[in-house]
Write a protein that holds these residues in place. Structure first.
Motif, PDB file in Angstrom:
ATOM      1  N   LEU A 293      27.461 -39.474  20.627  1.00 44.60           N
ATOM      2  CA  LEU A 293      27.502 -38.541  19.506  1.00 44.60           C
ATOM      3  C   LEU A 293      26.064 -38.190  19.139  1.00 44.60           C
ATOM      4  O   LEU A 293      25.247 -39.089  18.904  1.00 44.60           O
ATOM      5  CB  LEU A 293      28.220 -39.167  18.306  1.00 44.60           C
ATOM      6  N   PRO A 294      25.709 -36.909  19.111  1.00 42.80           N
ATOM      7  CA  PRO A 294      24.317 -36.536  18.839  1.00 42.80           C
ATOM      8  C   PRO A 294      23.924 -36.774  17.382  1.00 42.80           C
ATOM      9  O   PRO A 294      24.768 -37.019  16.517  1.00 42.80           O
ATOM     10  CB  PRO A 294      24.287 -35.049  19.182  1.00 42.80           C
ATOM     11  N   LYS A 295      22.653 -36.668  17.135  1.00 44.55           N
ATOM     12  CA  LYS A 295      22.124 -36.801  15.777  1.00 44.55           C
ATOM     13  C   LYS A 295      22.699 -35.712  14.873  1.00 44.55           C
ATOM     14  O   LYS A 295      22.879 -34.572  15.286  1.00 44.55           O
ATOM     15  CB  LYS A 295      20.595 -36.710  15.824  1.00 44.55           C
TER      16      LYS A 295
ATOM     17  N   ARG B  83      28.410 -46.372  16.181  1.00 43.69           N
ATOM     18  CA  ARG B  83      27.329 -47.361  16.323  1.00 43.69           C
ATOM     19  C   ARG B  83      26.051 -46.623  16.721  1.00 43.69           C
ATOM     20  O   ARG B  83      25.996 -46.016  17.790  1.00 43.69           O
ATOM     21  CB  ARG B  83      27.679 -48.398  17.388  1.00 43.69           C
ATOM     22  N   PRO B  84      25.024 -46.650  15.859  1.00 46.30           N
ATOM     23  CA  PRO B  84      23.773 -45.958  16.225  1.00 46.30           C
ATOM     24  C   PRO B  84      23.089 -46.641  17.397  1.00 46.30           C
ATOM     25  O   PRO B  84      23.166 -47.850  17.572  1.00 46.30           O
ATOM     26  CB  PRO B  84      22.927 -46.070  14.937  1.00 46.30           C
ATOM     27  N   THR B  85      22.437 -45.820  18.208  1.00 45.36           N
ATOM     28  CA  THR B  85      21.726 -46.353  19.379  1.00 45.36           C
ATOM     29  C   THR B  85      20.230 -46.326  19.202  1.00 45.36           C
ATOM     30  O   THR B  85      19.492 -46.714  20.103  1.00 45.36           O
ATOM     31  CB  THR B  85      22.114 -45.546  20.637  1.00 45.36           C
ATOM     32  N   SER B  86      19.765 -45.841  18.073  1.00 43.60           N
ATOM     33  CA  SER B  86      18.317 -45.823  17.839  1.00 43.60           C
ATOM     34  C   SER B  86      18.037 -46.052  16.358  1.00 43.60           C
ATOM     35  O   SER B  86      18.934 -46.034  15.531  1.00 43.60           O
ATOM     36  CB  SER B  86      17.749 -44.467  18.276  1.00 43.60           C
TER      37      SER B  86
ATOM     38  N   ALA C 207      21.687 -40.394  16.335  1.00 46.60           N
ATOM     39  CA  ALA C 207      22.493 -40.373  17.552  1.00 46.60           C
ATOM     40  C   ALA C 207      23.044 -41.770  17.821  1.00 46.60           C
ATOM     41  O   ALA C 207      22.449 -42.782  17.435  1.00 46.60           O
ATOM     42  CB  ALA C 207      21.649 -39.898  18.735  1.00 46.60           C
ATOM     43  N   GLY C 208      24.206 -41.814  18.460  1.00 50.06           N
ATOM     44  CA  GLY C 208      24.799 -43.112  18.730  1.00 50.06           C
ATOM     45  C   GLY C 208      26.031 -42.993  19.596  1.00 50.06           C
ATOM     46  O   GLY C 208      26.252 -41.974  20.269  1.00 50.06           O
ATOM     47  N   GLU C 209      26.845 -44.041  19.574  1.00 54.20           N
ATOM     48  CA  GLU C 209      28.064 -44.094  20.375  1.00 54.20           C
ATOM     49  C   GLU C 209      29.280 -44.090  19.458  1.00 54.20           C
ATOM     50  O   GLU C 209      29.330 -44.837  18.486  1.00 54.20           O
ATOM     51  CB  GLU C 209      28.076 -45.350  21.248  1.00 54.20           C
ATOM     52  N   LEU C 210      30.254 -43.242  19.785  1.00 51.91           N
ATOM     53  CA  LEU C 210      31.484 -43.141  19.019  1.00 51.91           C
ATOM     54  C   LEU C 210      32.624 -43.754  19.830  1.00 51.91           C
ATOM     55  O   LEU C 210      32.851 -43.376  20.975  1.00 51.91           O
ATOM     56  CB  LEU C 210      31.795 -41.677  18.705  1.00 51.91           C
ATOM     57  N   THR C 211      33.315 -44.717  19.230  1.00 55.09           N
ATOM     58  CA  THR C 211      34.481 -45.328  19.857  1.00 55.09           C
ATOM     59  C   THR C 211      35.738 -44.791  19.189  1.00 55.09           C
ATOM     60  O   THR C 211      35.883 -44.881  17.976  1.00 55.09           O
ATOM     61  CB  THR C 211      34.440 -46.864  19.732  1.00 55.09           C
ATOM     62  N   ALA C 212      36.632 -44.206  19.994  1.00 51.92           N
ATOM     63  CA  ALA C 212      37.847 -43.577  19.470  1.00 51.92           C
ATOM     64  C   ALA C 212      39.074 -44.271  20.041  1.00 51.92           C
ATOM     65  O   ALA C 212      39.123 -44.587  21.234  1.00 51.92           O
ATOM     66  CB  ALA C 212      37.869 -42.096  19.828  1.00 51.92           C
ATOM     67  N   ARG C 213      40.070 -44.486  19.188  1.00 57.15           N
ATOM     68  CA  ARG C 213      41.338 -45.080  19.599  1.00 57.15           C
ATOM     69  C   ARG C 213      42.481 -44.279  18.995  1.00 57.15           C
ATOM     70  O   ARG C 213      42.346 -43.721  17.907  1.00 57.15           O
ATOM     71  CB  ARG C 213      41.445 -46.544  19.141  1.00 57.15           C
TER      72      ARG C 213
END
Length: 455
Positions: free
Chosen positions: A431-433, A452-455, A383-389
């Motif tokens: 964004l989930p695992k 970018r993973p958060t864990s 799981a992590g954060e997805l940055t979209a442009r």
């Protein structure tokens, strides 16, 4: 955009419209609100249960109406997004009514209630209507698309019902009562949303900034009344049926597919269908039940649409819908296996190609990806954060990003990560695992994704 008042109406040229039902988020004394759409015949009644589109029935059998999903901006503002394609409305339907209801309270407790319509293709901003006189109503008819002299128009209705869903059901002939508020997953948090005034304060909202009436939108040219004429090119004979060209399967499909890909759909040998101009046909090649991808290509310019018309599907899906020149894109399809897949292609006398591939041919998201138009990626990480442009092409593009788990029952059953008119800023969403399929559903221009993973 035209800001209209109750009873106001204006022409709605035939195209695909995206409609947002915007209001304050539930909690803190604000009741939960659910949007729904009713398709009515000449008597002003629904013809059956299929004419009611809501959270548990997210698409009309004709494909004319579908519920895209829900997004939430900052300052506790939320929007339910709908898609209405007037070109696909059945002849027996005269009105498309946009409603909202609550079984937890009254609309006098709901701040900032408004409805907004935006053209999904050219980005034309049609109208915005703010409901400012709500009191004890528990259900509302907010607005409607209706036929008049062979053309479509949009009208601000603002009709409330203190009796709630029972009043809607009686008015429009819904047997067994109208659909109620259905518990479901919470809205998606999205950064970078524009501002609209509500109750004298400035709050964040998923809708675009509304200018004063008749004032130009800063930094944007007015959309053209008519699309540019397609460039002329030598005519080519139209075949009676699409040409079928077999290709070798991808390298991944030749061997054992990854476990993650296998959870979404079986492997099969890739194949290509090519044609010229508009046609409707059945895909005779065997397709497994589950997800697969279709790469769509069209030479030249003008409108290009590929849609699934299999009546046994719970919702019809647009495989492609664009005006970009020399278009290439990839979309996600889930086949129910009950009958052969049937497609309708609608380009203006242009050559096109459809390539059918298993999920094992989808590239992995990894730490990021770039592309243009529609695309599908496989996320197998934590799981992590997805940055979209998005770097848009054209005026007022719509940006839509979704995720699907192996449990998804169809392309209508994904989670909305981004779903709003693009405002030029980046979007950061959880964004989930994995395994998760990430679909770029709408993106008229160049896009980039970074994970970018958060864990």
């Amino acid at each position: 955009m035209t800001k209209i008042i109750k009873g106001g109406n204006l022409p709605a040229p035939g195209q695909v419209w995206k409609v947002a039902v915007v209001r304050g988020a539930s909690g803190g004394g604000v009741p939960e609100v659910e949007a729904a759409v009713l398709l009515l015949d000449a008597t002003g009644r629904v013809r059956g249960d299929g004419d009611v589109v809501f959270r548990d029935r997210r698409a009309h059998p004709s494909g004319a109406v579908r519920l895209i999903g829900r997004v939430q901006g900052e300052e506790r503002r939320v929007a339910d997004w709908l898609e209405i394609d007037t070109a696909r409305v059945e002849p027996g339907v005269e009105r498309i009514v946009i409603t909202a209801s609550s079984d937890e309270g009254t609309f006098g407790q709901v701040p900032g209630l408004l409805v907004q319509a935006i053209g999904a293709g050219a980005g034309e901003r049609l109208a915005l209507y703010e409901i400012e006189d709500a009191t004890t109503e528990k259900a509302f008819v907010l607005a409607e698309f209706y036929r008049r002299d062979g053309a479509w128009r949009f009208r601000a209705v603002g009709q409330g019902y203190a009796s709630g869903l029972a009043g809607l059901a009686e008015e429009y002939g819904i047997v067994g009562g109208a659909p109620g508020v259905v518990p479901g997953p919470g809205p998606v948090q999205i950064e970078g949303v524009a501002k609209v005034p509500v109750s004298g304060a400035t709050v964040e909202s998923p809708v675009a900034r509304t200018p004063e009436p008749n004032a130009p939108t800063p930094g944007l040219a007015a959309p053209a009344l008519e699309p540019p004429a397609p460039e002329s090119e030598p005519p080519a004979p139209a075949p009676k049926a699409p040409r079928l060209t077999k290709t070798q399967p991808s390298l991944r499909a030749k061997g054992e597919p990854s476990l993650a890909a296998a959870l979404f759909g079986e492997d099969f040998a890739e194949f290509v269908l090519e044609g010229y101009g508009s046609m409707e046909f059945t895909v005779d090649e065997p397709l497994p039940t589950g997800f697969f991808v279709v790469d769509t290509e069209r030479s030249g310019d003008g409108s290009f649409m590929v849609e699934a018309v299999d009546e046994t599907k719970p919702g019809l899906d647009l495989l492609a819908h664009t005006r970009l020149k020399d278009f290439k894109g990839r979309t996600l399809v889930r086949h129910n296996g009950a009958s052969p897949l049937r497609l309708r292609v609608s380009p203006p006398d242009r050559a096109w190609k459809l390539t059918f591939r298993p999920v094992s041919a989808v590239g992995e998201l990894g730490r990021g990806a770039e592309g243009s138009g529609r695309a599908v990626l496989l996320h197998t990480g934590p799981a992590g954060e997805l940055t979209a442009r998005l770097r848009p092409e054209g005026e007022l593009p719509y940006f839509e990003l979704e995720s699907f788990t192996p449990r998804a029952r169809g392309v209508w059953d994904g989670d909305a990560l981004v779903s709003q008119p693009h405002n030029g800023r980046e979007y950061r969403v959880p964004l989930p695992k994995g395994p998760v399929l990430v679909r770029v559903a709408e993106a008229e221009g160049q896009w980039s994704l970074k994970f970018r993973p958060t864990s």
